[in-house]
Write an enzyme that holds these catalytic residues in place. Structure first.
Site, mmCIF file in Angstrom:
data_model
loop_
_atom_site.group_PDB
_atom_site.id
_atom_site.type_symbol
_atom_site.label_atom_id
_atom_site.label_comp_id
_atom_site.label_asym_id
_atom_site.label_seq_id
_atom_site.Cartn_x
_atom_site.Cartn_y
_atom_site.Cartn_z
ATOM 1 N N ALA A 187 0.962 -1.301 -0.092
ATOM 2 C CA ALA A 187 -0.002 -0.136 0.050
ATOM 3 C C ALA A 187 0.908 1.437 -0.070
ATOM 4 O O ALA A 187 0.517 2.109 -0.675
ATOM 5 C CB ALA A 187 -0.867 -0.035 1.204
ATOM 6 N N GLU A 206 10.068 3.593 6.918
ATOM 7 C CA GLU A 206 9.759 2.122 7.160
ATOM 8 C C GLU A 206 10.469 1.989 8.329
ATOM 9 O O GLU A 206 11.759 2.103 8.198
ATOM 10 C CB GLU A 206 10.090 1.359 5.810
ATOM 11 C CG GLU A 206 10.350 -0.234 5.817
ATOM 12 C CD GLU A 206 9.192 -0.883 6.517
ATOM 13 O OE1 GLU A 206 7.955 -0.544 5.813
ATOM 14 O OE2 GLU A 206 9.180 -1.365 7.567
ATOM 15 N N ASN A 214 4.349 -7.505 4.378
ATOM 16 C CA ASN A 214 3.592 -8.741 4.338
ATOM 17 C C ASN A 214 3.346 -8.718 2.744
ATOM 18 O O ASN A 214 3.622 -9.997 2.465
ATOM 19 C CB ASN A 214 2.435 -8.757 5.140
ATOM 20 C CG ASN A 214 2.413 -9.281 6.520
ATOM 21 O OD1 ASN A 214 3.538 -9.846 6.902
ATOM 22 N ND2 ASN A 214 1.454 -8.520 7.381
ATOM 23 N N THR A 215 3.554 -7.659 2.052
ATOM 24 C CA THR A 215 3.108 -7.723 0.638
ATOM 25 C C THR A 215 4.332 -8.754 -0.040
ATOM 26 O O THR A 215 3.934 -9.389 -0.907
ATOM 27 C CB THR A 215 3.066 -6.413 0.085
ATOM 28 O OG1 THR A 215 2.077 -5.717 0.830
ATOM 29 C CG2 THR A 215 2.645 -6.616 -1.371
ATOM 30 N N ASP A 438 0.699 -0.320 14.413
ATOM 31 C CA ASP A 438 1.277 1.227 14.930
ATOM 32 C C ASP A 438 0.380 2.039 14.398
ATOM 33 O O ASP A 438 -0.029 2.962 14.950
ATOM 34 C CB ASP A 438 2.868 1.377 14.448
ATOM 35 C CG ASP A 438 3.768 0.251 15.007
ATOM 36 O OD1 ASP A 438 3.393 -0.768 15.585
ATOM 37 O OD2 ASP A 438 4.795 0.361 14.542
ATOM 38 N N ARG A 499 -12.743 -19.027 3.910
ATOM 39 C CA ARG A 499 -11.564 -19.169 4.933
ATOM 40 C C ARG A 499 -11.932 -19.656 6.096
ATOM 41 O O ARG A 499 -11.390 -20.498 6.786
ATOM 42 C CB ARG A 499 -10.539 -17.993 4.763
ATOM 43 C CG ARG A 499 -9.971 -17.920 3.342
ATOM 44 C CD ARG A 499 -8.907 -17.096 3.371
ATOM 45 N NE ARG A 499 -7.968 -17.072 1.987
ATOM 46 C CZ ARG A 499 -7.062 -16.361 1.741
ATOM 47 N NH1 ARG A 499 -6.817 -15.234 2.620
ATOM 48 N NH2 ARG A 499 -6.244 -16.571 0.745
ATOM 49 N N HIS A 606 -4.506 -12.078 8.682
ATOM 50 C CA HIS A 606 -4.996 -10.805 8.057
ATOM 51 C C HIS A 606 -5.967 -10.065 9.132
ATOM 52 O O HIS A 606 -6.979 -10.736 9.362
ATOM 53 C CB HIS A 606 -5.750 -11.046 6.796
ATOM 54 C CG HIS A 606 -5.899 -9.612 6.064
ATOM 55 N ND1 HIS A 606 -5.210 -9.183 5.257
ATOM 56 C CD2 HIS A 606 -6.736 -8.724 6.398
ATOM 57 C CE1 HIS A 606 -5.508 -8.046 4.682
ATOM 58 N NE2 HIS A 606 -6.558 -7.855 5.206
ATOM 59 N N GLU A 635 -3.914 -2.855 4.475
ATOM 60 C CA GLU A 635 -4.416 -3.581 5.685
ATOM 61 C C GLU A 635 -4.705 -2.948 7.096
ATOM 62 O O GLU A 635 -5.462 -3.324 8.001
ATOM 63 C CB GLU A 635 -3.372 -4.864 6.130
ATOM 64 C CG GLU A 635 -4.138 -6.020 6.747
ATOM 65 C CD GLU A 635 -3.052 -7.081 7.391
ATOM 66 O OE1 GLU A 635 -1.936 -7.333 6.379
ATOM 67 O OE2 GLU A 635 -3.457 -7.735 8.220
#
Ligand code: ADP
Length: 669
Positions: A187, A206, A214-215, A438, A499, A606, A635
């Site tokens: 994202a 970052e 996670n991407t 965060d 899921r 997720h 996310e």
């Protein structure tokens, strides 16, 4: 050695002095003078030994530290064996080279670059593990240590501390750009590249040493309706029934009613056209996302998502994302609209986005953790307070705004248990260590609203024990050609289930696990995580049998059990009907050996809830009002996936909303 030298020197001096005293015909003064010179020389010699005993010892030890030569070792890393070559002379490690590796780009890179360099520079094996690349770091250190042993040295003695590379400063470093993005995952990079394409100056911070979040670790399954690539898929009666049932549902609100009506008119158009290939459109994708999430999501936000997934995919393709033409149905995707990136893990997404950011001059600062948001008197968010790896304070001002793209909180054990106590701390997760929520904490501190925080998805088919997504035999994410069986060799669920239903069904099986069963038609040398399938078989992570009965034996199943299950499945493929579990996917029979069984078990995956956003990615406050200057994507944001995310909807969400946020932050007045 000095001991013997000293002994010899003392003896020689004593003997020479005796001989001198006995020498006839020499002047007594001369004898005295020569004796003094001899004694002086002796003292000098002894002193040379006495002055530097440790240096001498060290030198001697160093001289014989290694047997000079080049040594090789290999240790299994994340995806395959990492091969290391270490060159030493008698006293030094001269070089460490990683001669072979299949580690995932962006995850393993930093460890592969830094660890060998530090070992040589500081002649120590006490180098730090790279956070986020723990497995690669440990494997590298273990391979280097093996080489050191081969060279005849004790690796535990090479334990010198590496001096600190920086220190904490007290004064605040201030930086400014049009847009500040917090988080360099899918994202964040999408938002940064989009804003930069519009001419904005962008800084991305970052907190981890690595970008990608996670991407970079995902299975790169991307859902979008895409008539071109879906044209190879047939529309069966079972699939028609699914659409008809969905549009016959009683609406729960006006937006839902409108969405049903939009799907209905597209479906009527489709039927009237006589087309026989799979029906799909953004509205149907949106409706399935809403239903899949049990009506918890926000229809407006979901529609914004579904309408923009194809333009975002096309943008990614333009940037170089290697999207394959095959469209399948990923685990829990509910429809055959899952696209696959032909690159290891999530690198097919992260790499082109990162390259685009670099090309456009986006500044990406790693090991910089966003701590809090700063608002001006009008309530507009204007800056992010951050700290670097030494704890030094920074202030990043975003003249146009701040985009929060910090990902989810599956690895924040307290936070996830607070919202969903069933997720106990012992449970494994597919996530990277930086997924600690965060952004949600920062934004709620200044009044942001949240939605659906209690909905946390557990992925059904992860690696038992470690919880990672990796380790599968098949190349693609889709379950079109896969069945899942329990330890008794029996199917227990429709594999195209949601899921959460899939996870609930697995939990009821022996040892709470199952096996993916597939034949060799969908197996290539490497799977989608760049893991060598044969190596996984050798390591015992995947079972492979020439026949199904061979596989039964290896798995300890009753003779004939798996054979019978597969025969039943193959019959279902012929009849396009699963009378027991209601499976809708019948792509291919399982019939061409060798056959593969991959152990799978659930893993926390997720966090579907998060910051409340509107369709343009503005963060909303607790009263539903836009917080000026603040945007969220990926996310960290909620409102799309409701109580259950469709498999393959996440990468599409993070990139699509990253792009929406990047546009909004630049376009907003
Ligand atoms: P998404 O899929 O939503 O983009 P990812 O997990 O891929 O989520 O990326 C989120 C990124 O944000 C990760 O790289 C993570 O380390 C980073 N991140 C998380 N918290 C912070 C923070 N406080 N400051 C800076 N970066 C952060």
């Amino acid at each position: 050695m000095c001991y013997y030298k000293n002994k010899i020197t003392l003896r020689a001096t004593f003997s020479l002095c005796c001989a001198l005293s006995k020498t006839k015909g020499m002047d007594i003064k001369m004898k005295k003078f020569l004796s003094i010179v001899l004694i002086f020389l002796m003292v000098l010699s002894l002193a040379s030994c006495a002055q530097t005993p440790t240096e001498q010892n060290e030198k001697t030890e160093q001289e014989s530290l290694f047997n000079p030569g080049t040594y090789k070792a290999e240790v299994y890393g994340n995806n395959d064996y990492i091969e290391v070559e270490v060159k030493v002379d008698e006293s030094k490690i001269l070089s460490v080279d990683v001669t072979k590796n299949s580690e995932t780009k962006f995850i393993g890179d930093k460890a592969i670059e830094l660890i060998p360099k530090q070992v040589v520079e500081y002649q120590t094996l006490s180098v730090d593990t790279i956070s986020g690349a723990t497995v690669t770091s440990a494997s590298l250190k273990s391979a280097i240590s093996d080489c050191i042993k081969q060279a005849g040295a004790d690796p535990s003695k090479l334990n010198a501390e590496i001096p600190p590379i920086g220190e904490k400063k007290t004064e605040v470093t201030k930086k400014e750009a049009d847009v500040i993005v917090i988080g360099a995952g899918g994202a964040g990079l999408s938002a940064a590249a989009t804003a930069a394409e519009k001419g904005a100056k962008v800084i991305v911070i970052e907190k981890m040493p690595l970008i990608g979040g996670n991407t970079a670790r995902c299975a790169s399954a991307y859902n979008t309706s895409d008539s071109e690539r879906q044209s190879a898929l047939p529309m069966t009666d079972t699939l028609k029934e699914a659409v008809e049932k969905a549009i016959a549902t009683e609406p729960v609100n006006d937006e839902h009613e409108q969405l049903i009506s939009d799907v209905k008119s597209k479906y009527d158009e489709y039927l009237a056209s006589g087309v026989t290939t799979l029906f799909d459109c953004p509205e149907w994708h949106a409706l399935q996302t809403y239903y899949g999430g049990d009506y918890v999501g926000d229809v407006k936000v979901i529609r914004s998502y579904a309408e923009n997934t194809l333009p975002t995919l096309n943008w990614l393709i333009e940037l170089g994302s290697p999207v394959t033409d095959k469209v399948s149905q990923g685990a829990g995707a509910l429809w055959q609209r899952t696209h696959q990136f032909d690159a290891p893990a999530g690198t097919g997404l992260v790499e082109p986005l990162y390259n685009r950011c670099v090309e456009l001059g986006v500044e990406i600062i790693t090991e910089m953790k966003g701590e809090s948001l700063y608002t001006d008197d009008s309530g507009r968010v204007v800056a992010v307070n951050a700290t670097d790896q030494f704890g030094s304070p920074y202030e990043f001002t975003g003249l146009k705004g701040i985009v929060i793209a910090t990902g989810g909180f599956s690895n924040n054990k307290e936070l996830r248990a607070k919202y969903n106590p069933a997720l106990t701390p012992d449970m494994v997760s597919t996530n990277q260590p930086g997924a600690t929520g965060d952004g949600i904490v920062m934004a709620t501190e200044i009044g942001a609203g949240t939605t659906g925080m209690e909905y946390i998805q557990v992925y059904p088919l992860a690696t038992p024990g470690t919880g990672t997504l990796q380790g599968r035999a098949r190349k693609v994410s889709g379950l079109d050609n896969v069945i899942d069986v329990n330890k008794e060799g029996k199917r227990f669920v429709n594999e195209d289930a949601r899921r959460d239903d899939f996870v609930a069904a697995i939990k009821q099986q022996t040892d709470g696990m199952c096996y993916d069963i597939n034949d060799s038609k969908i197996v290539e040398e490497k799977n989608s995580f760049n893991e060598n399938v044969e190596t996984l078989v050798k390591l015992g992570r995947i079972y492979k049998g020439d026949t199904l009965s061979d596989l039964e034996k290896q798995l300890g199943m009753q003779a004939g059990s798996l054979e019978q299950t597969v025969a039943e499945y193959n019959e279902m493929v012929e009849n396009k009907l699963d009378p027991v579990f209601g499976r809708k996917l019948f792509a291919d029979k399982i019939e061409v050996g060798p056959f593969y069984a991959t152990p799978r078990a659930p893993s926390i995956h997720h966090t579907m809830g998060g910051l409340a956003i509107d369709p343009q990615a503005h963060v909303l406050d607790v009263d539903g009002q836009i917080i000026p200057g603040l945007y969220a994507a990926g996310e960290v944001a909620g409102g799309i996936h409701g109580s259950n995310r469709l498999g393959g909807n996440a990468t599409a969400d993070v990139t699509t909303f990253g792009r929406i946020a990047g546009n909004s932050v630049v376009n907003d007045k």
